[in-house]
Structure formats: C-alpha cells, structure tokens
Design a protein around this motif. Structure first.
Motif, PDB file in Angstrom:
ATOM      1  N   LEU A 293       0.319 -15.956  -5.460  1.00  0.00           N
ATOM      2  CA  LEU A 293       1.239 -14.855  -5.754  1.00  0.00           C
ATOM      3  C   LEU A 293       2.683 -15.336  -5.681  1.00  0.00           C
ATOM      4  O   LEU A 293       3.557 -14.811  -6.371  1.00  0.00           O
ATOM      5  CB  LEU A 293       1.010 -13.711  -4.756  1.00  0.00           C
ATOM      6  N   TYR A 294       2.907 -16.327  -4.819  1.00  0.00           N
ATOM      7  CA  TYR A 294       4.252 -16.865  -4.627  1.00  0.00           C
ATOM      8  C   TYR A 294       4.182 -18.380  -4.638  1.00  0.00           C
ATOM      9  O   TYR A 294       3.111 -18.974  -4.531  1.00  0.00           O
ATOM     10  CB  TYR A 294       4.853 -16.377  -3.294  1.00  0.00           C
ATOM     11  N   GLU A 295       5.375 -18.989  -4.755  1.00  0.00           N
ATOM     12  CA  GLU A 295       5.468 -20.445  -4.730  1.00  0.00           C
ATOM     13  C   GLU A 295       5.815 -20.908  -3.322  1.00  0.00           C
ATOM     14  O   GLU A 295       6.657 -20.320  -2.649  1.00  0.00           O
ATOM     15  CB  GLU A 295       6.545 -20.940  -5.694  1.00  0.00           C
ATOM     16  N   ASN A 296       5.141 -21.988  -2.884  1.00  0.00           N
ATOM     17  CA  ASN A 296       5.481 -22.672  -1.637  1.00  0.00           C
ATOM     18  C   ASN A 296       5.634 -24.151  -1.944  1.00  0.00           C
ATOM     19  O   ASN A 296       4.767 -24.752  -2.565  1.00  0.00           O
ATOM     20  CB  ASN A 296       4.394 -22.478  -0.577  1.00  0.00           C
TER      21      ASN A 296
ATOM     22  N   SER B  81      -5.252 -20.413  -7.679  1.00  0.00           N
ATOM     23  CA  SER B  81      -4.064 -20.993  -7.067  1.00  0.00           C
ATOM     24  C   SER B  81      -3.874 -22.402  -7.599  1.00  0.00           C
ATOM     25  O   SER B  81      -4.842 -23.166  -7.695  1.00  0.00           O
ATOM     26  CB  SER B  81      -4.201 -21.042  -5.540  1.00  0.00           C
TER      27      SER B  81
ATOM     28  N   SER C 264       3.088 -16.170   5.765  1.00  0.00           N
ATOM     29  CA  SER C 264       2.158 -16.613   4.727  1.00  0.00           C
ATOM     30  C   SER C 264       2.506 -17.986   4.181  1.00  0.00           C
ATOM     31  O   SER C 264       1.924 -18.406   3.198  1.00  0.00           O
ATOM     32  CB  SER C 264       2.141 -15.598   3.579  1.00  0.00           C
TER      33      SER C 264
ATOM     34  N   GLY D 207       9.505 -21.241   0.550  1.00  0.00           N
ATOM     35  CA  GLY D 207       8.301 -20.447   0.404  1.00  0.00           C
ATOM     36  C   GLY D 207       8.434 -19.081   1.033  1.00  0.00           C
ATOM     37  O   GLY D 207       9.501 -18.667   1.501  1.00  0.00           O
ATOM     38  N   ARG D 208       7.289 -18.384   1.057  1.00  0.00           N
ATOM     39  CA  ARG D 208       7.220 -17.037   1.579  1.00  0.00           C
ATOM     40  C   ARG D 208       7.210 -17.081   3.107  1.00  0.00           C
ATOM     41  O   ARG D 208       6.444 -17.828   3.707  1.00  0.00           O
ATOM     42  CB  ARG D 208       5.953 -16.357   1.069  1.00  0.00           C
TER      43      ARG D 208
ATOM     44  N   ARG E 139       1.007 -22.460  -5.731  1.00  0.00           N
ATOM     45  CA  ARG E 139       1.417 -21.221  -6.384  1.00  0.00           C
ATOM     46  C   ARG E 139       0.217 -20.301  -6.486  1.00  0.00           C
ATOM     47  O   ARG E 139      -0.769 -20.624  -7.130  1.00  0.00           O
ATOM     48  CB  ARG E 139       2.012 -21.457  -7.765  1.00  0.00           C
TER      49      ARG E 139
ATOM     50  N   SER F 276       8.195  -9.706   4.139  1.00  0.00           N
ATOM     51  CA  SER F 276       7.940 -11.005   3.534  1.00  0.00           C
ATOM     52  C   SER F 276       9.007 -11.289   2.480  1.00  0.00           C
ATOM     53  O   SER F 276       9.232 -10.486   1.570  1.00  0.00           O
ATOM     54  CB  SER F 276       6.542 -11.012   2.899  1.00  0.00           C
ATOM     55  N   ARG F 277       9.673 -12.483   2.633  1.00  0.00           N
ATOM     56  CA  ARG F 277      10.729 -12.870   1.695  1.00  0.00           C
ATOM     57  C   ARG F 277      10.639 -14.357   1.415  1.00  0.00           C
ATOM     58  O   ARG F 277      10.119 -15.131   2.213  1.00  0.00           O
ATOM     59  CB  ARG F 277      12.114 -12.560   2.287  1.00  0.00           C
ATOM     60  N   ASN F 278      11.180 -14.749   0.240  1.00  0.00           N
ATOM     61  CA  ASN F 278      11.271 -16.169  -0.105  1.00  0.00           C
ATOM     62  C   ASN F 278      12.511 -16.763   0.537  1.00  0.00           C
ATOM     63  O   ASN F 278      13.556 -16.102   0.655  1.00  0.00           O
ATOM     64  CB  ASN F 278      11.339 -16.361  -1.611  1.00  0.00           C
TER      65      ASN F 278
END
Length: 894
Positions: A550-553, A519, A666, A582-583, A548, A590-592
């Motif tokens: 799996l996803y960006e926050n 990460s 998350s 973020g997520r 970052r 789960s969505r951005n």
C-alpha cells in the motif's frame, strides 16, 4: 511377565516393556544413608551403581585357534552388550483414604498423581546399537502423568546394504531435490530409503506430530528474547533468518524450547530489521493427520539426473479436549514467570499453591502478550508446590487435504559436475478443500557456476498464489522472483554482490472468496570480507531494500564488523548506519517520513590468567524518525576472579533498553512479506508479530570463601528491574548469606538466610513484597546402623502487599539400617502458614526398603497427612489422608 536367565556371564531381568541387564557381583555395595525431607512422598533413593548395567567390549576374547562360538556367547556379543538402559523408574500401588479437598491431595502428592491406585513415574531410556548387526533402536518413556506428545519416544532403525528403514519418532524427509516439493518434518511412522548404483528412492508414511510454522517479527532494539508465539518448540527444528541472511545456532542465536523464544548473541536487532523464524511446535490437543509420499531419482551421469516426487497430507479429526496438569516448585522472586508447556484455552486454567485455588488478579496474572506465562504477585518459596490444570489450545496443522507432484532435472557442469549445475524444477500443488479448492503449478530454474575463485549463482522461480504444498519448515513464499549473485575469492579477500527482485502474493484468508495482495520486494547487496588464519576478520556490507504494497518503504544499510585478538583480549566491533523512508506511526496516526539509525557495537573476552576472566558486550543504537529521537542500549559485563585457593568472586551487570522508538509501526523492508497462512510457506495464522518495547537492568554479585577444609561461606546480591510489554514490570533486590560446617564423622550442619524486596512498577495499588527466608539443618551418618536429619525452614513477609504470609516448617528423619540390603526409617514434617491463605500441615511416614538386586528396590510405607485451613472462609486446600504404598524402584545410571 518376568523372565530370569542365569549364566556364568551375568543375569538378565526382563520386566514389562523394558529390560535391565547387569553382571553378577560377589557382594552388593552398601546403600548410602540418605534422608527424606519435605512431605516424604518418595522413599530414599537406592544405592547408585558404580557403572552402567550394560557395558560392551568387556567379554574375554579367545586366544589360539578360533573356536566355534557358543549360542550364549553369540547372544552376549550381538544382543546383551549392545543394549543399554539408563534413567530411573518407580511402579507403585497406593491405597489411601482421603477426606476433604481431593483435588488438593491429587495435586500435592505423587507428582500430581495423588488419588490414583497405580503410578508409573520416572524417565527411562532403552537403546540398542547394531543389535544383531543391523538394528538401532531407542525407546524413551516418561511418567504416566506427563501426557506431552514429545516425551514418550520410540525409534527403530534397520540399515543393511542398499536398504535403510526407520520406524517411530523420526525426522522424516524425502530426496528434497525439488525446492517446490521439499519436505522435512518430525513425524511418527515409517520411512525407508533405497540406494543402489545410480538409483535412489525414499518413501514415508506417518502421522503428524507437530505443527510447522514460519512467522516474521520486527526487532525491538534488543538482543531478545523474541517469543515465537508457540508452545514447546522442537529445538533442532528452529531456523532463523535476519534480513534474509541465514543465522547460525549458538553462534548467532540460542533457543529456549520451553518458553518458545530465541535470543541473539552479541547483537541487538534494529526495529527496521525483520526476523523470520521457521520451526515446529508440538501440540497437546492438536488434530492429527497423515503424511505419505515417495521420491525417486536416477543419475544418467554426464547428461544429468532426473527426480520425481509425490507427497500428500490428509487431515484426521479435529483434535481432542483433554486437560493437562503441570506442577512447579515456587520460584521465589515474583518477577520470574511460570511458563506452561502450551498456550491454554481462556478460562480453563486453575492455579493452586499447596492445594489452595488461587484467584487471577489478586494472586497471579497472565502475560498479556504470551498466553502461556503467568506471574505471582507475591513471593512463593521453593518449599511451596504450584500446580496449574488447563486445557491446551488445539493446533490445526492444515486447512484441507493437500497433494504435491513434482519433477526436477539437474545437468552437471564440468566433467564430474565440479564446475556447477543447471536445474529445472516444477511441481503441481493442490488443495482438496470442499469450500475453497485451488491448485497451481510452480516452475523454476537455478544455476551455479564456479571457475577459479569466481562463483556465479542465479535463481528464477514462479510460484503462483494458488499453489499450495504440504506443511513443512522453510522460507519459501508465493512469488515471482529472480535472484542473481557473484562471489570472487582473491587471497585473503572475498568480494560479493547479489540482487533479488520479487513480486510476492499474500493471502487474505478472511475474505470469501479468498483474495490476494501483491507486494514488490527488491534487495541489492554488496560485500567484501577479509580474513587471516590468526582469526582476524573484517566485513564491509551494504544492503538496499525496497518494498511497495500500500505504501513504499526504502532502507539503505551499511555495516562494518571486525574481529581481532589484542594480546589476551579477543575483541569484536561493529557499526551500522541506516537511512530510510517509509510508513511510521506518530500519535496513533500513520504517515510517510524519513528515519535514520546509527548502531555501535563492541564486545570481547579478556583472560589475562586462569584466575580472571571478563566478558563484555556493548551496543548503542540512536534512532531518529518522525516521532522524534531515542536511544537503545544493550550492555553486559560478567567476570570471575579467584585471588587465591580460598576465594571465588563473581560479578555481572546487564542493561537492555529498547528505547522509546523501538517499534516504528508498519515500517517493514519486506523480508517478512508473504509468510503466513497462505498454504505454501507452512506459516502460522499469525503472519507478523511486533515484539514491543522492553527494558531490563540486572546486577549480580557473589562471593565464596573456604575458611578451612571443613567450613564454607557464601554470600550473594541480586538486583533487577524489568519493564515493558513482555516483562513483569517489577523491581527486585535480594541478598543472602550461607554457611556449612563439616563436623567430621559424616556430620554436617549448615544454613542460609536471604532477604528479598520486590516493588510492582506502575501499580495503582502500590503492591510490594518484602520477604526473609531461612533454612537451617543438621544431619549425621555416624558409624553404626543409625543416621538422622533435622531441618527448619521459614518465611517472614512484610511490606505493603495484602497477601503477606509467614511460614514455619520443621522436618526430621531417623534411619535404621537393618542389614546391607534392608533399612527402615521414619519421617515427620510439621508446618504452619499464617496470614494470607493460612494453613496447618503435618506428615508422618513409616518406611521399609529392601534392595532386591543392585539398583532394584521394593519400598513399603504407611503415610498420614493433614492439611487444615486457618481461614474458615477458604473452601479449597484442606484434606486428611492415611494409607499404604508399595513401590518397585529401578535406579540406573550411565
């Protein structure tokens, strides 16, 4: 073995493993008449000494020419007056015949030790300070019935010249100059330190006493409590960081070591914030292990200081399988939880009330989120005894033997290092596991430079995923990271900025072979502080965080906090503005998306006079996200007022509501990334824990009125509502009145009556509990040898609950003082419970007490008990017993 040494300076009595020393007196103080109520399980306490049995610095000092000190005087000065004994102890012999439910007899008598021929109850501490000029020691021993590893404690310290040695229960550490090989744990064993000139050395060898953990959890829009998913915490081991910033105990948060929780002071924790806590938790059935290590350093002066460290941790067995018995007196209000010392193994818990086995579901339930807490579904008065027998969960302290070897070298900057330093550190960590052995080498450079009001810092570290260390407290994680910072002080202002960039490796121990995920975590912080000697201060801060995996926050937080005195009002204010992307969780998906938070805080203390004080706290948090919007609130006001010498008034009101959007799935800015069971950070197997939504309302009112010098009146009102994942989901209202009247000649009459109504929110069965409790007593100790007490207590239940109970108890005691050192008394108790789990109870006790010396008494007694179930279908709780007891009691006071 008993040894008595009699001299002009006093008497020394040694009994078993502890000593009691007291000065001889011409006359013994009379024993005050005390009355035994309840079941009469323990005789009246003996007279309390007016001073500690061991008091230093009261020996007469010689005058004139210095005479040669006698051996007895030397022993008195260097040994006797340097030892202190506090606490109380009772050693008993019991001979009883029991028929019926022997487990019920065991749980209800002698503090859960019924049925044992010998008992050893009480808590005593034997301590010494500079005994023989060099020894410090402390020996704390508790009841035989208490089998917790952190209750019986012993420490012995030797300090002379360049050598310091500690043995027993110690807070052990090495030199800790190397951040990759630092160590700080609660252990039982040997520690030693040597310091002479430029050489310093430290050695430890010990058994593991507790499990070190580091876990992370998100805020839930409240101040807490936040449960750390552990049993009994070692209170002084807890360290907390909030969004990477160090929190201060008592100023920023408080610890409840019994419940394993932390609660923040004067602030709510936003759901976008990460709480990281490092601590030690004692274990009952935990597997023990051995830790040994050494550190040595040599200071070369201007050219630097070198240090070497080696430390090993080895496992030893897989733990034990013992059961633990804990007892409580009823808490009354069903919304108050009963908290066990440790998390129980599922299916091993047996809960009893007055000896009768309770059924999980109809009678009580365990907290779904906190396995060590349970709630009753009815009112349990404080005259009832609640017991829980269970097997605590085994705590594994490590998953393989480990070894760390480290080296570090620090070069001072400036003539004497006053300008700062540059340090290089490295350590090789090895996991010696047959299934998954691994090793790695960590390296890092840290530097600090200060000139005038400017201070520069930097930290570069490379800690590979394969690196492991012995388990200890701390916030280190497997990462490749760089951190730089600067701080400038100019008058009343402090300006600062820092940047951190990390590539964090987290272990996936469920895979075989073990895999790692990376990460990217960055954080940029800028701030300005303003402070005055008067106490006025302001801080403006901005933090940009990025994670970052799996996803960006992303999250941008701007905070403004201030503190100022306005006359007699000490005020604090704060504002937090957050914007992020973020997520998030929306309808279980789960969505951005974007989110925004606004938090307003104000608090203070108003003290216009010594008769009135008001404390306030108000926080309001507005949340907007993909799922909609919500508001979290935290309001608290408490005040006391004394309008005159006869009146005392108190009031308190609190509202805490995390809001519907308290948890954002998350969404995480990375402050907790990397903490967990990766072997280096000493984390638990639980990496991250979501606290969940919570809602609480509380109103308390109280009034006390002193009608005359002999009459006191009290009243109280209490209303609370608890909802959420970590609450009892109940609503309770209670009110009560009390009075006591001193009739003179040591005669007192008094009583109280309380009404309580509890509804179980969301219950499809419509559970409710309505109870009225009362207590009336009359006691007297007139001149002459006689004293007595008569008391009546009761419980009347109503409402919609199927487990309603009515109880009535009457007790009486009659005491006759034979002489200043002897007395005898009789105690009788009779009770009846109708309705749910109905019982008839009776107790008769005959006692004789002889005061051997000051606070040492011998008590002999005959006791007869009867507990009969009114419901013939009940198979537990009913018994009869008769027998004799002989108890030797030691009562000491500081």
């Amino acid at each position: 073995m008993v040894a008595v040494l009699v001299k002009r300076w006093g008497i020394c009595l040694v009994w078993g493993t502890f000593s009691l020393t007291a000065k001889a007196q011409l006359a013994f103080p009379p024993l005050p008449p005390q009355v035994v109520g309840g079941t009469g399980l323990v005789g009246p306490a003996v007279g309390k000494p007016s001073h500690s049995p061991l008091v230093a610095n009261d020996s007469p000092k010689p005058s004139g020419p210095v005479a040669r000190q006698s051996f007895g005087s030397w022993v008195t000065t260097n040994v006797v007056h340097r030892i202190d004994v506090t606490g109380n102890r009772s050693i008993g012999f019991h001979a009883h015949q029991v028929s019926g439910d022997k487990d019920a007899f065991r749980s209800l008598n002698y503090y859960g030790n019924g049925g044992s021929t010998f008992s050893n109850t009480g808590n005593m501490t034997l301590s010494g300070k500079k005994v023989l000029g060099v020894l410090d020691f402390q020996y704390q021993f508790t009841d035989d019935r208490i089998q917790s590893p952190d209750t019986n404690r012993m420490t012995l310290n030797y300090d002379r010249g360049p050598i310091k040695v500690g043995y027993g229960d110690v807070r052990a550490s090495l030199l800790n100059t190397n951040p990759f090989a630092s160590f700080n744990r609660s252990l039982f064993g040997l520690t030693s330190q040597f310091k002479s000139g430029r050489t310093q050395m430290s050695v430890i060898r010990s058994e593991v006493k507790a499990a070190a953990k580091t876990i992370s959890l998100n805020g839930n829009n409240t101040a807490g409590p936040y449960y750390l998913q552990a049993g009994r915490l070692i209170a002084d081991s807890v360290e907390v960081r909030l969004d990477g910033q160090v929190m201060r105990l008592m100023q920023d948060y408080v610890v409840d070591s019994d419940q394993g929780s932390i609660t923040f002071v004067s602030r709510i924790i936003l759901p976008t914030s990460s709480i990281v806590a490092s601590f030690e938790a004692s274990g009952f059935n935990q597997s023990s292990g051995i830790i040994q290590g050494a550190g040595v350093s040599y200071d070369f002066g201007k050219i630097g200081r070198a240090a070497f460290t080696q430390i090993e941790q080895r496992g030893n067995g897989s733990g034990t399988n013992k059961s633990l018995l804990e007892t409580f007196q009823g808490y009354g209000d069903p919304s108050i939880p009963y908290t066990l010392q440790y998390s129980p193994i599922l299916g091993t818990v047996i809960v009893r009330v007055n000896g009768t086995v309770q059924v999980e579901g109809p009678d009580y339930r365990f907290d779904a989120q906190i396995p060590s807490r349970f709630f009753f579904l009815r009112y349990v008065p404080n005259t009832d005894t609640v017991s829980a027998t269970y097997r605590p969960s085994v705590v594994q302290t490590l998953n393989g033997d480990r070894r760390v070897v480290g080296f570090d070298y620090r070069v001072p900057l400036g003539l004497r290092g006053e300008s700062g330093y540059v340090q290089y550190s490295m350590a090789r960590g090895e996991l010696m596991s047959k299934d998954s052995p691994r090793s790695g080498t960590s390296r890092g450079i840290t530097a600090s430079y200060q000139t005038g009001g400017l201070r520069l810092t930097s930290d570069f570290r490379d800690i590979p995923a394969t690196y492991v260390s012995v388990q200890s407290q701390g916030f280190s994680r497997n990462e490749r990271a760089a951190t730089i910072g600067a701080e400038l002080t100019r008058g009343k202002f402090v300006y600062g900025a820092s940047n951190s960039n990390s590539l964090v490796s987290s272990e996936n121990s469920a895979s075989n072979p073990v895999t790692y995920s990376n990460s990217r975590v960055t954080s940029t912080r800028g701030y300005v502080n303003y402070s005055e000697p008067s106490g006025t201060s302001w801080t403006l801060e901005n933090i940009k965080s990025y994670t970052r995996n799996l996803y960006e926050n992303r999250l941008n937080t701007t905070s403004l906090t201030g503190h100022r005195m306005f006359g007699k009002f000490d005020a604090t204010v704060g504002l937090d503005v957050q914007n992020g992307f973020g997520r998030q969780s929306v309808d279980n998906q789960s969505r951005n998306g974007t989110l925004a938070l606004r938090t307003y805080r104000i608090g203070g203390r108003y003290t216009p006079s010594d008769r009135f004080a008001l404390d306030t706290r108000l926080s309001l948090s507005q949340i907007s996200s993909l799922a909609g919007s919500g508001t979290g609130t935290d309001i608290s006001m408490t005040g006391t007022y004394r309008p005159g010498p006869a009146w005392t008034l108190g009031a308190g009101y609190s509202v805490s509501d995390s809001g519907q959007l308290a948890t954002l799935g998350s969404f995480n800015t990375g402050s907790g990334v990397g903490y967990g069971g990766n072997g280096f950070s000493s984390g638990s197997t639980l990496d991250s824990y979501t606290a969940g939504a919570a809602s609480m309302r509380l109103l308390q009112l109280s009034a006390g009125f002193r009608a005359s010098e002999r009459i006191n009146l009290t009243s109280r009102y209490y209303q609370t509502r608890n909802e959420g994942d970590l609450n009892s989901n109940t609503q309770t209202r209670s009110y009560g009145f009390g009075a006591d009247w001193d009739l003179g000649r040591q005669t007192l009459v008094g009583g109280s009556i309380d009404r309580s109504l509890t509804d179980y929110l969301g219950s499809s069965l419509g559970y409710s509990s309505e109870t009225t409790t009362y207590d009336v007593f009359f006691q007297a100790s007139p001149k002459g040898p006689w004293s007595y007490r008569v008391g009546v207590t009761g419980l009347i239940s109503s409402g919609g609950s199927a487990n309603r109970q009515n109880t009535f108890n009457a007790d009486t005691s009659l005491i006759y003082r034979i002489s200043p050192r002897q007395r005898t008394w009789v105690s009788y108790n009779s009770g009846r419970t109708t309705g749910y789990y109905g019982q008839d109870t009776g107790f008769l006790g005959l006692f004789y007490d002889y005061q051997i010396y000051h606070a040492i008494s011998l008590v002999g007694s005959f006791k007869s008990r009867r507990v009969l179930n009114l419901d013939p279908s009940l198979q537990t709780g009913s018994y009869r017993s008769t027998g004799f007891d002989v108890e030797l009691s030691f009562g000491l006071s500081p």
